[in-house]
Design a protein around this motif. Structure first.
Motif, short mmCIF file in Angstrom:
data_model
loop_
_atom_site.label_atom_id
_atom_site.label_comp_id
_atom_site.label_asym_id
_atom_site.label_seq_id
_atom_site.Cartn_x
_atom_site.Cartn_y
_atom_site.Cartn_z
N LEU A 82 0.72 -1.35 0.08
CA LEU A 82 -0.02 0.18 0.10
C LEU A 82 0.81 1.16 -0.21
N PRO A 83 1.94 1.26 0.67
CA PRO A 83 2.84 2.62 0.72
C PRO A 83 3.26 2.96 -0.72
N ASP A 84 3.52 1.93 -1.41
CA ASP A 84 3.84 2.31 -2.86
C ASP A 84 2.93 2.68 -3.67
N LEU A 85 1.72 2.81 -3.39
CA LEU A 85 0.55 3.08 -4.23
C LEU A 85 0.07 4.45 -3.80
N LEU A 86 0.43 5.15 -2.50
CA LEU A 86 -0.31 6.16 -2.20
C LEU A 86 0.87 7.25 -1.72
N PRO A 87 0.86 8.40 -1.69
CA PRO A 87 1.93 9.26 -1.37
C PRO A 87 1.99 9.32 0.23
N VAL A 88 2.60 8.47 0.80
CA VAL A 88 2.74 8.38 2.30
C VAL A 88 3.94 9.02 2.89
N LEU A 89 3.78 9.50 4.02
CA LEU A 89 4.62 10.22 4.70
C LEU A 89 5.28 9.26 5.95
N ASP A 90 4.48 8.41 6.37
CA ASP A 90 4.95 7.62 7.56
C ASP A 90 3.98 6.27 7.62
N VAL A 91 4.65 5.29 8.02
CA VAL A 91 3.82 4.00 8.25
C VAL A 91 3.82 3.35 9.46
N LEU A 92 2.78 2.65 10.01
CA LEU A 92 2.86 1.95 11.10
C LEU A 92 2.29 0.64 10.66
N GLY A 93 3.30 -0.60 10.54
CA GLY A 93 2.68 -1.76 10.27
C GLY A 93 3.43 -2.02 8.80
N PRO A 94 2.82 -3.03 8.06
CA PRO A 94 1.63 -3.85 8.44
C PRO A 94 1.87 -4.89 9.32
N ALA A 95 0.84 -5.34 10.01
CA ALA A 95 0.90 -6.42 11.25
C ALA A 95 -0.15 -7.51 10.98
N THR A 96 -0.06 -8.64 11.17
CA THR A 96 -0.90 -9.81 10.87
C THR A 96 -2.00 -9.52 11.89
N LEU A 97 -3.12 -9.91 12.00
CA LEU A 97 -4.12 -10.04 13.05
C LEU A 97 -4.59 -11.49 13.07
N ALA A 98 -4.59 -12.26 14.18
CA ALA A 98 -4.57 -13.50 14.47
C ALA A 98 -5.81 -13.67 15.65
N TYR A 99 -6.78 -14.59 15.48
CA TYR A 99 -7.74 -14.73 16.47
C TYR A 99 -7.96 -16.22 16.93
N LEU A 100 -8.48 -16.42 17.95
CA LEU A 100 -8.58 -17.79 18.59
C LEU A 100 -9.98 -18.11 18.96
N ASP A 101 -10.69 -19.04 18.28
CA ASP A 101 -11.78 -19.64 18.82
C ASP A 101 -11.60 -20.35 19.78
N ALA A 102 -12.25 -20.45 20.85
CA ALA A 102 -12.17 -21.18 22.09
C ALA A 102 -11.84 -22.63 22.03
N GLY A 103 -12.50 -23.20 20.82
CA GLY A 103 -12.53 -24.73 20.80
C GLY A 103 -11.12 -24.89 19.96
N ASP A 104 -10.49 -24.18 19.36
CA ASP A 104 -9.13 -24.29 18.64
C ASP A 104 -7.93 -24.05 19.92
N PHE A 105 -8.25 -23.64 20.80
CA PHE A 105 -7.01 -23.55 21.89
C PHE A 105 -6.14 -24.69 22.26
N VAL A 106 -4.86 -24.39 22.00
CA VAL A 106 -3.89 -25.64 22.22
C VAL A 106 -3.19 -25.19 23.50
N ALA A 107 -3.50 -25.66 24.84
CA ALA A 107 -2.59 -24.97 25.87
C ALA A 107 -1.09 -25.42 25.78
N ALA A 108 -0.20 -24.84 26.33
CA ALA A 108 1.11 -25.24 26.25
C ALA A 108 1.46 -26.14 27.18
N PRO A 109 2.36 -27.13 26.96
CA PRO A 109 2.74 -28.08 28.09
C PRO A 109 3.24 -27.32 29.17
#
Length: 234
Positions: A82-109
């Motif tokens: 996106l910063p290559d397509l617009l006249p950007v002065l500053d950028v934060l990111g990008p960062a991935t967004l991950a989410y957890l459904d309760a049924g998918d939770f894998v507790a650490a040993p």
């Protein structure tokens, strides 16, 4: 039927837009003018992609069309382009967004004990001071409102995690490991305790990350990467 993590995440980001809006359907783009948007710093443009749908907020009407025109052109490169397509002065990111459904939770040993410490405990402060400020900021550990879930040896915290509630709906998870103790599964262990408590009080765990090691920890706990977020100053 319980709503999925993706559906809840879309509602969350739509609520942060600062103006009445519904997150668009997969494949669609929605750009709204919102000077009070919480998707980004004041005066910036915020863009969130979730499940193939894009929601963007701009601070003024004159930016709406340039941003709307650029977003469909991102292609497989995603928000990083996106910063290559617009006249950007500053950028934060990008960062991935991950989410957890309760049924998918894998507790650490349980390979070590995890203690609950106050977020402002001196040992947590010492952990934050053991890394460069940029790394401490990236971790988000200074901003947690929960307890700090810590793995300790003696008086030293080797790894710690916690979360900050968003809109009483999500738990933004933060984690940090002391440099010399990385690669031993301690981040996963501390974060697992934080995530378990967030789920127990009905919050949606959210993991926002740029570094691949952090993303690996999230995936090991069962998080799914549903999209990404970026803030740009035009």
């Amino acid at each position: 039927m319980p709503r999925s993590a993706l559906e809840r995440a879309r509602d969350l980001w739509a609520a942060l837009a600062g103006t009445p809006v519904t997150f668009p359907a997969s494949g669609d783009v929605q750009v709204v003018v919102s000077p009070g948007s919480s998707l980004c710093p004041p005066g910036w443009t915020g863009v969130v992609v979730l499940g193939g749908a894009i929601l963007a907020t701009v601070p003024g009407a004159g930016l709406a069309e340039p941003v709307r025109s650029a977003l469909p052109a991102l292609g497989d490169a995603g928000l990083a382009r996106l910063p290559d397509l617009l006249p950007v002065l500053d950028v934060l990111g990008p960062a991935t967004l991950a989410y957890l459904d309760a049924g998918d939770f894998v507790a650490a040993p349980p390979v070590a004990d995890v203690e609950r410490l106050p977020a402002d405990h001196p040992a947590i402060r010492a952990l934050l001071e053991s890394v460069p400020q940029e790394e401490a900021d990236e971790s988000g550990l200074e901003e947690i409102a929960s307890a700090a879930y810590a793995v300790r040896e003696g008086g030293d915290v080797l790894a710690a995690a916690g979360f900050r509630p968003w809109l009483d709906a999500a738990a933004h998870v933060s984690v940090l490991t002391a440099p010399r103790w990385r690669g031993r599964g301690l981040a996963r262990l501390a974060a697992s305790a934080a995530v378990a408590d967030a789920l127990a009080i009905g919050l949606l765990p959210q993991w926002r990350a740029r570094p691949e090691p952090s993303r690996r920890v999230a995936r090991a706990l069962g998080f799914r990467e549903h999209g990404a977020q970026i803030s740009i100053r035009l």
